[in-house]
Scaffold this motif. Sequence first.
Motif, PDB file in Angstrom:
ATOM      1  N   THR A  28      11.887   6.606   5.209  1.00 23.26           N
ATOM      2  CA  THR A  28      12.786   6.138   4.154  1.00 23.26           C
ATOM      3  C   THR A  28      13.929   5.268   4.676  1.00 23.26           C
ATOM      4  O   THR A  28      14.723   4.769   3.883  1.00 23.26           O
ATOM      5  N   ARG A  30      16.121   2.212   5.937  1.00 20.01           N
ATOM      6  CA  ARG A  30      16.176   0.765   5.677  1.00 20.01           C
ATOM      7  C   ARG A  30      16.798   0.096   6.890  1.00 20.01           C
ATOM      8  O   ARG A  30      17.939   0.393   7.238  1.00 20.01           O
ATOM      9  N   ASP A  69      14.405  -5.845   5.084  1.00 17.09           N
ATOM     10  CA  ASP A  69      13.992  -4.675   4.304  1.00 17.09           C
ATOM     11  C   ASP A  69      12.722  -4.959   3.510  1.00 17.09           C
ATOM     12  O   ASP A  69      11.789  -4.148   3.501  1.00 17.09           O
ATOM     13  N   GLU A  73       9.098  -3.078   4.407  1.00 18.12           N
ATOM     14  CA  GLU A  73       8.394  -2.215   3.465  1.00 18.12           C
ATOM     15  C   GLU A  73       6.913  -2.593   3.378  1.00 18.12           C
ATOM     16  O   GLU A  73       6.050  -1.730   3.348  1.00 18.12           O
ATOM     17  N   LYS A  76       5.238  -1.790   6.869  1.00 22.57           N
ATOM     18  CA  LYS A  76       5.135  -0.329   7.017  1.00 22.57           C
ATOM     19  C   LYS A  76       3.967   0.202   6.195  1.00 22.57           C
ATOM     20  O   LYS A  76       3.151   0.981   6.705  1.00 22.57           O
TER      21      LYS A  76
END
Length: 140
Positions: A28, A30, A69, A73, A76
């Motif tokens: 989670t 950032r 960010d 995301e 990931k």
Amino acid sequence: MAKSEHPSDLNLDLIQQVQNARMLHDETARPSALSAVYWIEAKRRQGDFPAPTARSGEWRIGLTVKNVDRIWERVKALTVAGKLGYKSKVSTAPATGQADPDARLLCVRTYDARDAKDVERVGEALRAIGLTDPEYVAEK
């Protein structure tokens, strides 16, 4: 070698617990909002792939705080789903050689730099999500 430094004395369960806690944190985290750790990581969870070798390498992509960010995301999610390399990581501060304070570095690790087909597969996947200038670096 002191007794506590002997490899058989390592508490592998404790090491695994620490690694698991770190991965839970990184799920989670950032990168633009974090400074307590230098890297955030994601590891592949799905698929049947070879284990990393001593000859692994990585695709490196320079990012900025502005886009880190959003790109992280995506990378990931693709890493966890087994669509990229065995591990990806992103810096939370400028990496060595990056002078700009807003610079960040994204690295996508491949299991073996000698597997040209796999290296190119990962590079193509990165370019497919808009990362047009990745650089590949093999372990030395």
